[in-house]
Design a protein around this motif. Sequence first.
Motif, PDB file in Angstrom:
ATOM      1  N   ALA A  32       0.836  -1.193   0.000  1.00 56.16           N
ATOM      2  CA  ALA A  32       0.000   0.000   0.000  1.00 56.16           C
ATOM      3  C   ALA A  32       0.871   1.244   0.000  1.00 56.16           C
ATOM      4  O   ALA A  32       1.760   1.384   0.851  1.00 56.16           O
ATOM      5  N   LEU A  33       0.618   2.146  -0.945  1.00 55.94           N
ATOM      6  CA  LEU A  33       1.365   3.392  -1.057  1.00 55.94           C
ATOM      7  C   LEU A  33       0.421   4.569  -0.841  1.00 55.94           C
ATOM      8  O   LEU A  33      -0.522   4.771  -1.601  1.00 55.94           O
ATOM      9  N   PHE A  34       0.649   5.345   0.205  1.00 59.75           N
ATOM     10  CA  PHE A  34      -0.054   6.610   0.356  1.00 59.75           C
ATOM     11  C   PHE A  34       0.549   7.606  -0.631  1.00 59.75           C
ATOM     12  O   PHE A  34       1.772   7.643  -0.818  1.00 59.75           O
ATOM     13  N   PHE A  35      -0.303   8.417  -1.251  1.00 53.67           N
ATOM     14  CA  PHE A  35       0.216   9.433  -2.170  1.00 53.67           C
ATOM     15  C   PHE A  35      -0.575  10.721  -1.976  1.00 53.67           C
ATOM     16  O   PHE A  35      -1.799  10.741  -2.159  1.00 53.67           O
ATOM     17  N   LEU A  36       0.153  11.798  -1.610  1.00 52.52           N
ATOM     18  CA  LEU A  36      -0.490  13.039  -1.205  1.00 52.52           C
ATOM     19  C   LEU A  36      -0.205  14.185  -2.163  1.00 52.52           C
ATOM     20  O   LEU A  36       0.888  14.288  -2.740  1.00 52.52           O
ATOM     21  N   HIS A  37      -1.180  15.058  -2.268  1.00 53.30           N
ATOM     22  CA  HIS A  37      -1.148  16.182  -3.199  1.00 53.30           C
ATOM     23  C   HIS A  37      -0.324  17.353  -2.659  1.00 53.30           C
ATOM     24  O   HIS A  37       0.162  17.337  -1.526  1.00 53.30           O
ATOM     25  N   GLY A  38      -0.203  18.397  -3.475  1.00 55.40           N
ATOM     26  CA  GLY A  38       0.530  19.594  -3.107  1.00 55.40           C
ATOM     27  C   GLY A  38      -0.352  20.662  -2.487  1.00 55.40           C
ATOM     28  O   GLY A  38      -1.582  20.544  -2.434  1.00 55.40           O
ATOM     29  N   ASP A  69       0.469  -7.247  -5.244  1.00 51.71           N
ATOM     30  CA  ASP A  69      -0.467  -6.284  -5.809  1.00 51.71           C
ATOM     31  C   ASP A  69      -0.260  -4.942  -5.125  1.00 51.71           C
ATOM     32  O   ASP A  69       0.282  -4.865  -4.009  1.00 51.71           O
ATOM     33  N   LEU A  70      -0.724  -3.892  -5.784  1.00 50.34           N
ATOM     34  CA  LEU A  70      -0.531  -2.531  -5.288  1.00 50.34           C
ATOM     35  C   LEU A  70      -1.871  -1.833  -5.091  1.00 50.34           C
ATOM     36  O   LEU A  70      -2.762  -1.938  -5.937  1.00 50.34           O
ATOM     37  N   ILE A  71      -1.994  -1.123  -3.980  1.00 53.46           N
ATOM     38  CA  ILE A  71      -3.054  -0.138  -3.836  1.00 53.46           C
ATOM     39  C   ILE A  71      -2.396   1.210  -3.555  1.00 53.46           C
ATOM     40  O   ILE A  71      -1.349   1.277  -2.897  1.00 53.46           O
ATOM     41  N   VAL A  72      -2.983   2.272  -4.079  1.00 50.45           N
ATOM     42  CA  VAL A  72      -2.514   3.627  -3.803  1.00 50.45           C
ATOM     43  C   VAL A  72      -3.621   4.355  -3.061  1.00 50.45           C
ATOM     44  O   VAL A  72      -4.780   4.359  -3.502  1.00 50.45           O
ATOM     45  N   VAL A  73      -3.264   4.957  -1.951  1.00 49.25           N
ATOM     46  CA  VAL A  73      -4.229   5.570  -1.040  1.00 49.25           C
ATOM     47  C   VAL A  73      -4.025   7.081  -1.047  1.00 49.25           C
ATOM     48  O   VAL A  73      -2.921   7.568  -0.794  1.00 49.25           O
ATOM     49  N   ALA A  74      -5.091   7.828  -1.348  1.00 50.05           N
ATOM     50  CA  ALA A  74      -5.017   9.286  -1.414  1.00 50.05           C
ATOM     51  C   ALA A  74      -6.057   9.914  -0.493  1.00 50.05           C
ATOM     52  O   ALA A  74      -7.164   9.394  -0.344  1.00 50.05           O
ATOM     53  N   PHE A  75      -5.675  11.015   0.121  1.00 52.26           N
ATOM     54  CA  PHE A  75      -6.611  11.792   0.935  1.00 52.26           C
ATOM     55  C   PHE A  75      -6.160  13.248   0.935  1.00 52.26           C
ATOM     56  O   PHE A  75      -5.050  13.575   0.519  1.00 52.26           O
ATOM     57  N   TRP A 141       3.986  -1.026   3.662  1.00 55.97           N
ATOM     58  CA  TRP A 141       3.430   0.308   3.479  1.00 55.97           C
ATOM     59  C   TRP A 141       4.511   1.249   2.959  1.00 55.97           C
ATOM     60  O   TRP A 141       5.677   1.159   3.356  1.00 55.97           O
ATOM     61  N   GLY A 142       4.105   2.154   2.091  1.00 56.24           N
ATOM     62  CA  GLY A 142       4.997   3.198   1.604  1.00 56.24           C
ATOM     63  C   GLY A 142       4.241   4.507   1.511  1.00 56.24           C
ATOM     64  O   GLY A 142       3.023   4.574   1.694  1.00 56.24           O
ATOM     65  N   MET A 143       4.971   5.560   1.201  1.00 58.45           N
ATOM     66  CA  MET A 143       4.350   6.874   1.104  1.00 58.45           C
ATOM     67  C   MET A 143       5.083   7.721   0.085  1.00 58.45           C
ATOM     68  O   MET A 143       6.313   7.650  -0.041  1.00 58.45           O
ATOM     69  N   GLY A 144       4.325   8.521  -0.645  1.00 58.63           N
ATOM     70  CA  GLY A 144       4.898   9.478  -1.577  1.00 58.63           C
ATOM     71  C   GLY A 144       4.021  10.704  -1.642  1.00 58.63           C
ATOM     72  O   GLY A 144       2.891  10.727  -1.144  1.00 58.63           O
ATOM     73  N   GLY A 145       4.549  11.744  -2.256  1.00 56.52           N
ATOM     74  CA  GLY A 145       3.756  12.951  -2.382  1.00 56.52           C
ATOM     75  C   GLY A 145       4.477  14.020  -3.160  1.00 56.52           C
ATOM     76  O   GLY A 145       5.687  13.933  -3.422  1.00 56.52           O
ATOM     77  N   ILE A 146       3.712  15.033  -3.530  1.00 59.80           N
ATOM     78  CA  ILE A 146       4.185  16.146  -4.336  1.00 59.80           C
ATOM     79  C   ILE A 146       4.117  17.420  -3.502  1.00 59.80           C
ATOM     80  O   ILE A 146       3.121  17.664  -2.808  1.00 59.80           O
ATOM     81  N   ASP A 147       5.183  18.239  -3.557  1.00 54.54           N
ATOM     82  CA  ASP A 147       5.197  19.521  -2.863  1.00 54.54           C
ATOM     83  C   ASP A 147       5.014  19.275  -1.367  1.00 54.54           C
ATOM     84  O   ASP A 147       5.808  18.553  -0.766  1.00 54.54           O
ATOM     85  N   ILE A 148       3.967  19.820  -0.745  1.00 56.01           N
ATOM     86  CA  ILE A 148       3.781  19.584   0.687  1.00 56.01           C
ATOM     87  C   ILE A 148       3.514  18.111   0.973  1.00 56.01           C
ATOM     88  O   ILE A 148       3.768  17.626   2.079  1.00 56.01           O
TER      89      ILE A 148
END
Length: 294
Positions: A32-38, A69-75, A141-148
């Motif tokens: 599972a990869l969290f991915f967050l916006h800017g 398998d991969l899931i990407v989690v956004a909030f 678990w992993g995490m990524g994001g753009i800007d903030i």
Amino acid sequence: MDPSKQTLLVGGLVVDVYSHPSATDPTTPIHALFFLHGRYGSAQRPYVIDTIKTIVNYGSGGASPRKKDLIVVAFDHRNHGTRLVNKQRNLEWSEDPRKNNDQHAVDMYTIRTGSAQDVSFLIDHLPSFLYPSGQRTIVEWGMGGIDIGGLSTWTALSREPRLTVGISIIGCPDYTKLISQRAASSGVPFKPPYYPDSLKAYVDANDPAKLPYRAKDRPNPFLGRKILVISGAEDTLVPWVASVEFVQNLEVGEDGIKQVVLLEGVGHKTTPRMQREAGLFVKKWLNDWSNAKL
């Protein structure tokens, strides 16, 4: 191929979960990869969804059956998207009163640390909402994001031991360097009330750049982590010069991976190359880093 999307309400937090339509075998473990916006954005912005789509398609491509398998989690970050309370508080320092936010330093740091706490909260509770009958198992678990979102990734990596992977796109791990340079360029004194003593004390004690990130042993929190750093060489909002000392000296140990992609001629924006690099990094993660020449 567009990923499948499921929207959940987890403890009052709206969460979007993306996966490849073919990722249906219940016996295949999940990463599972969290991915967050800017800043100024939301989980629904096209650049965020396009990046997630690229990551899902790269991660789910290739030979079948897949190892994982991969899931990407956004909030949404606090005070963004579905959680927006006051747009003015997402602004920075400006001579124009209509565009000025005197509390910019405090607001930006509390948003990034709040999102890191949200990630730990979701690691605790998301499986109960997503797989209430134990249908699937999330093994990493992993995490990524753009800007903030990239800034929040550095904070979460330094605090949450269950995260094994981090992808920071146009983010910065050193808040003191980033915000002091921004204050100088904005003509704002880097002192109270713009940079309160209480915030300085907290940052000095807890910021990733204030931790023993150079150490080859514990308590370096980054040992064993797999980290991808992507920045634009011409970025003036989150300049590479604020990150370079940390990134160059970051020690991840023999079991860790550190990959740095600095794109010449690129400013503070997300590009297709950045999206591809993130997708390729996740693909290696799903394949247990086999043939990972980084």
